[in-house]
Design an enzyme around this catalytic site. Structure first.
Site, PDB file in Angstrom:
ATOM      1  N   GLY A  75      34.864 -17.126  -3.941  1.00  0.00           N
ATOM      2  CA  GLY A  75      33.971 -17.798  -3.010  1.00  0.00           C
ATOM      3  C   GLY A  75      33.168 -16.777  -2.219  1.00  0.00           C
ATOM      4  N   GLN A 130      28.224 -13.653   4.644  1.00  0.00           N
ATOM      5  CA  GLN A 130      28.806 -12.395   4.161  1.00  0.00           C
ATOM      6  C   GLN A 130      27.776 -11.459   3.555  1.00  0.00           C
ATOM      7  OE1 GLN A 130      32.020 -14.749   1.983  1.00  0.00           O
ATOM      8  NE2 GLN A 130      33.055 -12.810   2.372  1.00  0.00           N
ATOM      9  N   LEU A 156      36.450 -11.200   0.455  1.00  0.00           N
ATOM     10  CA  LEU A 156      35.646 -10.062  -0.008  1.00  0.00           C
ATOM     11  C   LEU A 156      35.158  -9.201   1.160  1.00  0.00           C
ATOM     12  CD1 LEU A 156      33.552 -11.745  -2.856  1.00  0.00           C
ATOM     13  CD2 LEU A 156      35.549 -10.242  -3.085  1.00  0.00           C
TER      14      LEU A 156
HETATM   15 NI    NI Z   1      35.916 -14.763   2.970  1.00  0.00          NI
END
Ligand code: NI
Length: 167
Positions: A46, A51, A92
């Site tokens: 995901g 991000q 991540l």
């Molecule tokens: Ni995350």
């Protein structure tokens, strides 16, 4: 398509609250494609626009084994949730860190698809967890924020050490 750089915790830009997308245009479709490529390459299951330092309410998820079931959510909103489940999560933006987080076991999410059409999806298991994790990102929250202050401090120290090693 292009790979996008992923922000690392505790980058303050991860705390920004993403804005709703008012027009699903080619720019948004291109961003979704770039985010999917970035997620698969990482590899991850995901990725939220936050991000990659784009503060719009868009997220991509693929929890399939074969990596052939891409879901793109625009302006996702949880309209129903039930139960609770605790599972180990990673991110991540926080590489190498995994910890247990409590989430709703089942969620129903409303969102727009890549054609700008309203959709609704009922999810459980890993997909439900992932949806909640990514919506958190759009609200400026990382999974670390769910942990104790002591654990958060430890993770900050570890990430600072990692940044020095890879710099
Ligand atoms: Ni995350």
């Amino acid at each position: 398509m292009a790979l996008l750089p992923i922000l690392r915790f505790p980058d303050p830009r991860l705390k920004k609250v993403a804005l709703p997308i008012t027009n699903v245009d080619n720019g948004i479709r291109r961003l979704a494609a770039d985010m999917a490529e970035t997620m698969y390459e990482a590899p991850g299951i995901g990725l939220a626009a936050t991000q990659v330092d784009v503060h719009k309410r868009l997220m991509v998820i693929d929890v399939s084994e074969e990596k052939n079931a891409l879901c793109v959510f625009i302006n996702p909103e949880i309209v129903n949730q039930a139960g609770s489940e605790t599972g180990e999560e990673g991110c991540l933006s926080v590489p190498g860190i995994y910890d247990k987080v409590e989430r709703a076991a089942e969620v129903t999410v409303r969102y727009l698809d890549l054609d700008g059409k309203p959709q609704q999806l009922a999810a459980d298991g890993l997909l439900a967890v992932c949806i909640q994790h990514e919506i958190d990102h759009l609200n400026g929250k990382v999974f670390v924020d769910h942990l104790s202050q002591l654990k958060q401090t430890r993770i900050r120290n570890k990430m600072a050490k990692q940044a020095r090693v890879t710099a």
